[in-house]
Every structure is written in C-alpha cells, then in structure tokens.
Design an enzyme around this catalytic site. Structure first.
Site, PDB file in Angstrom:
ATOM      1  N   SER A   1       0.827  -1.208   0.000  1.00 20.12           N
ATOM      2  CA  SER A   1       0.000   0.000   0.000  1.00 20.12           C
ATOM      3  C   SER A   1       0.866   1.264   0.000  1.00 20.12           C
ATOM      4  O   SER A   1       1.753   1.371  -0.846  1.00 20.12           O
ATOM      5  CB  SER A   1      -0.944  -0.074   1.204  1.00 20.12           C
ATOM      6  OG  SER A   1      -2.086   0.673   0.933  1.00 20.12           O
TER       7      SER A   1
ATOM      8  N   HIS B   1      -7.673  -5.596  -0.501  1.00 22.77           N
ATOM      9  CA  HIS B   1      -6.438  -4.860  -0.218  1.00 22.77           C
ATOM     10  C   HIS B   1      -5.790  -5.444   1.048  1.00 22.77           C
ATOM     11  O   HIS B   1      -6.300  -5.247   2.157  1.00 22.77           O
ATOM     12  CB  HIS B   1      -6.839  -3.397   0.015  1.00 22.77           C
ATOM     13  CG  HIS B   1      -5.703  -2.450   0.163  1.00 22.77           C
ATOM     14  ND1 HIS B   1      -4.894  -2.098  -0.882  1.00 22.77           N
ATOM     15  CD2 HIS B   1      -5.251  -1.768   1.256  1.00 22.77           C
ATOM     16  CE1 HIS B   1      -3.988  -1.220  -0.455  1.00 22.77           C
ATOM     17  NE2 HIS B   1      -4.183  -1.012   0.840  1.00 22.77           N
TER      18      HIS B   1
HETATM   19  C1  GCU Z   1      -5.300   4.912   1.635  1.00 26.09           C
HETATM   20  C2  GCU Z   1      -4.668   5.689   0.514  1.00 26.09           C
HETATM   21  C3  GCU Z   1      -3.819   4.794  -0.381  1.00 26.09           C
HETATM   22  C4  GCU Z   1      -2.856   3.972   0.449  1.00 26.09           C
HETATM   23  C5  GCU Z   1      -3.592   3.259   1.543  1.00 26.09           C
HETATM   24  C6  GCU Z   1      -2.703   2.524   2.537  1.00 26.09           C
HETATM   25  O1  GCU Z   1      -6.269   4.052   1.122  1.00 26.09           O
HETATM   26  O2  GCU Z   1      -5.676   6.324  -0.215  1.00 26.09           O
HETATM   27  O3  GCU Z   1      -3.095   5.576  -1.304  1.00 26.09           O
HETATM   28  O4  GCU Z   1      -2.152   3.075  -0.375  1.00 26.09           O
HETATM   29  O5  GCU Z   1      -4.318   4.185   2.316  1.00 26.09           O
HETATM   30  O6  GCU Z   1      -1.524   2.801   2.622  1.00 26.09           O
HETATM   31  O7  GCU Z   1      -3.246   1.720   3.288  1.00 26.09           O
END
Ligand code: GCU
Length: 384
Positions: free
Chosen positions: A225, A365
């Site tokens: 992420s 995710h």
């Molecule tokens: C949020 C953000 C993302 C990121 C994510 C994370 O969703 O919008 O860009 O990758 O957090 O790091 O969990």
C-alpha cells in the site's frame, strides 16, 4: 514513452538508458513527485541489541538492531528486527520489509521490542502509543516461517520509527535531520514522507550489508500500500536493492495516474499532503502534464527483477493500472534482453513471473500467504 529523452533522443540501447534516460527520469520523479532526498546518510550508528538463537521453534536467529540516525534532540532510533535461518552455511538472501503497526505486531513473540515512536490511533489505541496487547496482530501479513524454511532472512522496520505518518510541516522524522537552511524556505521539490521512508529503508540496507548472516547484495525490498509506493521508490533510488516488490501500491505507486481510476492524484494529495513533494500538487486534475507516469517508476528497477501485485477487489488501487505499468515498463527491460511475459492482463490467481512479475489475487487490499508464495518463488528464480 520511457524511451524518449526530454531532448527527443530515442533510447536504443541499455547504455543510453543507464547514462542518459534513467538519470533524467530519476530527476523528474525527485523534482515532481517524491522530492529530493539527501545524498548522504548523516551521522549513523548501528547498535546490535540482541542476537538470540533458537527462535521460531529452533530454526532461526533473531536479531534486533537500533539504527541511530542524526544527533541531538531530533535524532532517530530506528528498530530493525531480523530473523535469519539458524543453520545456513553461508550468508543468505533476504526480504527487507516495512510495516504499519510496529515490529511487535509481525509475530506474537514477547521479546520483540515495542515502538516508542508515534503509532496510528486505531484498534483501541487512543494515545498514539503502541501496546503489548497488539503483539502478533499483523502476523497474517508476514510469511516469516515460510521465508525462513525456504532459506531467506526476513527483516522488518516500523515506518513510524522513520517518519510519523502525519503532516507536521516536516519537523520530525528524517526531514528534521536535514533542515533547509532557512526553515521557512522549503522548496517545492524537497522530500516528503514517502521519500523519507524510502531513505530509511536504505539505512536498513546499510546495516544489512554489514551483517555476516546476510548477503547484502541479494536483498529484496517489499512494502504494501503506501509502503508499496515506498518500496518502489526505495528500489528506484537505491540500486543496491537486488529485487523490488510492491504489494497493492496503487496511486503514486504502480498504478498509472493518467487513468484517473480509483484514487487520483488530487485525492491522494488532498488526503495525504505530506506524502509527496509540493510540486506534485501541480498535477491535481492535470495528470497529463506530469512529465512522468508510474510505469516509469517500475522501469527504474530495470534490469533488476521487479514484482507488482494487485488484488481483484482493491479497485481503489486500480489493478488494471498496476498491470499496465508493468506492460509499459517492459520496453526498458527489453534493452537488457529481459521480458515480462504477459501481453494482456492475466486472469485472477494466475501469476506471471518474467523479469517483471505480476499477479492479481482474488480478495481485498491486504498482504496474504498467496502473495508471499509468489514473492518467494520469484526470489527463488532470481536471488538464489
Ligand atoms: C489509503 C490511501 C492509499 C494507500 C492506503 C494505505 O487508502 O488512499 O493511497 O495506499 O491508504 O496505505 O493503506
């Protein structure tokens, strides 16, 4: 086109890529996206706190090392946790990972140090302080047992030890160690948090290079992420990393920004103004005028193996955009005689392991055992 230089020169061989186009693209990402990191480490000292045999039921050596960065009030103490196969006959390759909640969350082992740095308020935490009760809560994300069984070291660092993830005007974390001469004069291309975390990963590699259990020339850098964006930038800016792995990195990571699918440049700059340099805000609703897009970030790993992983339900991170970044980075790998191996987006749970690796896994995710199976197989192919 990653192969057309700013002056119109067409990159027709690896030499031109290495000496002309690659530095140009690095510079564009520094100026326009992540900001320029310091070129030196500043004061750095490694303190090996422990080396315990017989960890993980007897098969691993656990080490905890503090990387002291800077001097004085704003100095940082970055904790690196390492598990290495106990019975290895020679230095092993390894995965350097960066975690969200503290080293103590990757395994429920009582000896793992708990961060004293800022942690996010969630899961019952209200005072930004890490808690005993959270030991092992993120264990499902880290296939440590499998990594050791397969002959690799596992190292992890808590991102908040490097730079707390909130906007404080860059007065804490590594930014405070390299203040602008006039503190009111930050430049729009000065480094922000993603560059800070990536710089911290390079300092962890500085240590791993010195550890006799580990082969510092065979380290894969991996993050998920926002920390997948970070691992890509770490691998791009520090070519000592032998392999680069980005898990569900999305916008500002592997996903092509010009698609404006899921999270966009404007959305990310608005929610997380401290992640990218100020110049990146110029591309809010204006992606087409950015001189780079994220396939060029993937290409900066070339000719080293790079792995991009998506998850089917992680539409915010735009799985198709992440795949297209791999496809459009391939022309650079071809200069070195390497290929990707996919021409269209592969079906769910059917990984492609060319010199560029890619999969879209079913589910959300996250980082799962399935993701790690792919990364370890990929490492077997290139780091063993
Ligand atoms: C949020 C953000 C993302 C990121 C994510 C994370 O969703 O919008 O860009 O990758 O957090 O790091 O969990």
């Amino acid at each position: 086109d990653p192969l057309i230089c700013l002056d119109g020169t067409k990159v027709v061989n690896s030499k031109l890529w290495i000496h002309k186009r690659r530095p140009e693209i690095i510079n564009l990402f520094e100026q326009e996206v992540y900001g320029q990191s310091p070129l030196n480490t500043g004061p750095i000292r490694f303190e090996v706190l422990e080396e315990v045999k017989g960890a993980l039921g007897g098969k691993a050596i656990r080490k905890q090392v503090i990387i002291h960065l800077g001097k004085g009030e704003k100095a940082l103490a970055v904790n690196l946790l390492i598990y290495s196969p106990q019975f290895a006959k020679q230095p092993v390759p390894g995965f350097l990972t960066i975690n969200f909640q503290g080293n103590h969350t990757v395994l429920p082992e009582p000896g793992i140090r708990i961060p004293t740095s800022w942690v996010r308020n969630r899961n019952g935490i209200k005072d930004n302080r890490a808690k005993e009760k959270d030991r092992g809560i993120s264990a499902s994300r880290w296939a440590i047992d499998e990594i050791i069984n397969r002959g690799y070291a596992f190292a992890t660092v808590y991102y908040g030890d490097i730079d707390p993830d909130f906007h404080d005007g860059f007065n804490n974390g590594p930014h405070a160690l390299f203040p602008p001469q006039d503190p009111s004069e930050r430049k729009p291309s000065d480094w922000a948090s993603i560059a800070g975390w990536a710089w911290g990963l390079s300092r962890c590699l500085d240590y791993l290079e010195k550890d006799s259990l580990i082969d510092g020339k065979r380290i894969a850098v991996m993050g998920h992420s926002r920390l997948g964006k970070t691992s890509l930038w770490a691998g791009a800016s520090d070519e000592r990393f032998a392999m680069v792995i980005s898990n569900n990195s999305g916008c500002g990571g592997a996903a092509i920004s010009r698609r404006r699918f899921g999270e966009t440049v404007k959305k990310i700059n608005t929610s997380f103004p401290h992640w990218f340099c100020d110049n990146y805000k110029k591309y809010n609703d204006n992606e087409e005028n950015c001189p780079v897009d994220q396939h060029m970030l993937v290409a900066l790993s070339a000719p080293r193996p790079v792995y991009i992983a998506s998850a089917e339900e992680d539409r915010w991170a735009d799985p198709t955009g992440e795949f297209l970044a791999c496809l459009n980075a391939e022309s650079v790998y071809k200069l070195f005689g390497f290929s990707f191996g996919a021409t269209g987006k592969p079906p769910v749970n059917q990984p492609v392991h060319g010199r560029i690796g890619y999969h879209v896994r079913s589910g959300k995710h996250d980082v799962t055992a399935y993701d790690w199976e792919q990364y370890i197989d990929f490492a077997d192919k290139y780091l063993k």
